[in-house]
Enzyme design. Structure first.
Site, PDB file in Angstrom:
ATOM      1  N   SER A   1      34.980  32.696  36.828  1.00 51.64           N
ATOM      2  CA  SER A   1      35.268  33.885  36.023  1.00 51.64           C
ATOM      3  C   SER A   1      34.676  33.764  34.625  1.00 51.64           C
ATOM      4  O   SER A   1      34.726  32.712  33.994  1.00 51.64           O
ATOM      5  CB  SER A   1      36.775  34.083  35.892  1.00 51.64           C
ATOM      6  OG  SER A   1      37.321  34.572  37.074  1.00 51.64           O
TER       7      SER A   1
ATOM      8  N   ASP B   1      37.329  44.291  31.863  1.00 54.36           N
ATOM      9  CA  ASP B   1      37.611  42.854  31.890  1.00 54.36           C
ATOM     10  C   ASP B   1      36.569  42.102  31.063  1.00 54.36           C
ATOM     11  O   ASP B   1      35.639  41.483  31.593  1.00 54.36           O
ATOM     12  CB  ASP B   1      37.618  42.370  33.345  1.00 54.36           C
ATOM     13  CG  ASP B   1      38.157  40.950  33.498  1.00 54.36           C
ATOM     14  OD1 ASP B   1      38.683  40.406  32.508  1.00 54.36           O
ATOM     15  OD2 ASP B   1      38.043  40.399  34.608  1.00 54.36           O
TER      16      ASP B   1
ATOM     17  N   HIS C   1      40.571  38.418  31.523  1.00 51.87           N
ATOM     18  CA  HIS C   1      41.699  37.838  32.255  1.00 51.87           C
ATOM     19  C   HIS C   1      41.801  36.324  32.075  1.00 51.87           C
ATOM     20  O   HIS C   1      42.830  35.733  32.363  1.00 51.87           O
ATOM     21  CB  HIS C   1      41.637  38.213  33.746  1.00 51.87           C
ATOM     22  CG  HIS C   1      40.594  37.490  34.533  1.00 51.87           C
ATOM     23  ND1 HIS C   1      39.410  38.087  34.927  1.00 51.87           N
ATOM     24  CD2 HIS C   1      40.564  36.234  35.020  1.00 51.87           C
ATOM     25  CE1 HIS C   1      38.701  37.217  35.623  1.00 51.87           C
ATOM     26  NE2 HIS C   1      39.377  36.085  35.702  1.00 51.87           N
TER      27      HIS C   1
END
Length: 264
Positions: free
Chosen positions: A208, A113, A65
Site C-alpha cells: 500500500s 486514499d 489508509h
C-alpha cells in the site's frame, strides 16, 4: 446460506496495508527505483509498514489508509533502501511529524486514499534517492498499458516475506472490467484498476502507498483489493489529485520560510 455468506465476504474491501509484498514478481535491481520510500508505522520491528514515493526533497506521497487514525504513533520514512532489514549506507531515515490526509478520504470505501508526508529536514538527493514526476491533471493512462509496481509486501497470500524490494508488471484494465468486478466501489474518475487476469501477479498487503509507474511517471497509489481475489487491484489515480497535491506542496514550502508558523 453458507454459500451466500462466502460470496458476500469475497467482495469485502481490504487495503494493502499492514504488511504485504509483491506476488509473482521479481527482485528489483538495487536502487533502480530511487524514488521508493518505506514507511514504518509503530515502534516494534514487526510493526505495520507501507510504501510511498518521493515527490520533492521535502515530501513523500502514500496511501491515506496507512496513517489514518494514527495520531500518536511513530512514523518513520526510509529512502534509499533496497534491503530494508539492513542499515545500508544509501539509506536516509526521517521521523515524520506532519502529514496531510485528503479531507474527503473514506476508510470505508477508500475514496480519496492519498496522503502527503512532510520530510524535515529535507532529503539529500543522490543516485539512490531521487524524485519521480507527477502526471498532468486528469491525464489518463490508457487501458492495456503495462505499468510497474514495487514494494516490500508479502510475496504470497500466506504471508511469505522478503526484505528486498520486489517489482511486478501489471496491465491497466478497462472501465468495464473494473466496474463489473468491483461494483459500486470503483470510481473511474479518481481510481485506476490494474492486474493480471491469470491471477499470478499482484500487489498485496504492505505494498500500500507504493506507486503504479507508467512511462516514468507515478500514475497510481496502491490502495485496495478484494479480500479473496488478487485481481484486480485498485490504485488512487494521481492525475485526478494533482491540483490538491500541488497546493499542499506549496503549503509545505511556505512552512519552511523564515518566521513562518510551523504546523509540525
Amino acid at each position: 446460506m453458507l454459500l451466500l455468506l462466502l460470496l458476500a465476504s469475497a467482495f469485502l474491501l481490504v487495503p494493502g496495508s499492514g504488511a504485504g509484498r509483491i506476488i509473482g514478481g521479481r527482485e528489483a535491481k538495487p536502487h533502480s527505483r530511487p524514488y521508493m520510500a518505506y514507511l514504518s508505522i509503530g515502534n516494534k520491528s514487526d510493526s505495520p509498514h507501507c510504501g510511498g514515493f518521493l515527490l520533492r526533497p521535502d515530501a513523500v506521497l502514500s496511501a491515506a489508509h496507512c496513517v489514518a487514525g494514527k495520531t500518536k504513533v511513530n512514523i518513520t520514512v526510509t529512502l534509499g533502501a533496497h534491503n530494508i532489514s539492513k542499515k545500508e549506507p544509501s539509506q536516509q531515515a526521517f521521523h515524520i511529524g506532519h502529514w496531510v490526509i485528503h479531507p474527503s478520504y473514506s476508510g470505508d470505501t477508500f475514496e480519496n486514499d492519498i496522503v502527503l508526508l512532510k520530510l524535515k529536514p529535507r532529503a539529500k538527493l543522490t543516485k539512490q534517492v531521487s524524485c519521480i514526476p507527477l502526471p498532468s491533471h486528469n491525464k489518463h493512462v490508457e487501458p492495456g498499458a503495462m505499468c510497474t509496481v514495487a514494494g516490500w509486501g508479502w510475496t504470497s497470500m500466506t504471508q511469505d516475506k522478503t526484505s528486498v524490494l520486489m517489482e511486478v508488471d501489471l496491465k491497466v484494465q478497462s472501465k468495464e472490467v473494473c466496474e463489473t468486478t468491483l461494483k459500486r466501489n470503483y470510481l473511474q474518475q479518481s481510481m485506476i484498476c490494474a492486474g493480471d487476469e491469470d491471477n499470478k501477479k499482484a500487489t498485496y498487503r504492505g505494498d500500500s502507498g507504493g506507486p503504479l509507474v507508467c512511462n516514468g511517471k507515478a500514475r497510481g497509489i496502491v490502495s485496495y483489493g478484494l479480500k479473496y481475489n488478487i485481481f484486480p487491484k485498485v490504485f488512487t489515480r494521481v492525475s485526478y489529485f494533482e491540483p490538491w497535491i500541488r497546493e499542499e506542496l506549496r503549503k509545505f514550502a511556505l512552512q519552511d520560510l523564515p518566521d513562518s508558523p510551523s504546523s509540525d
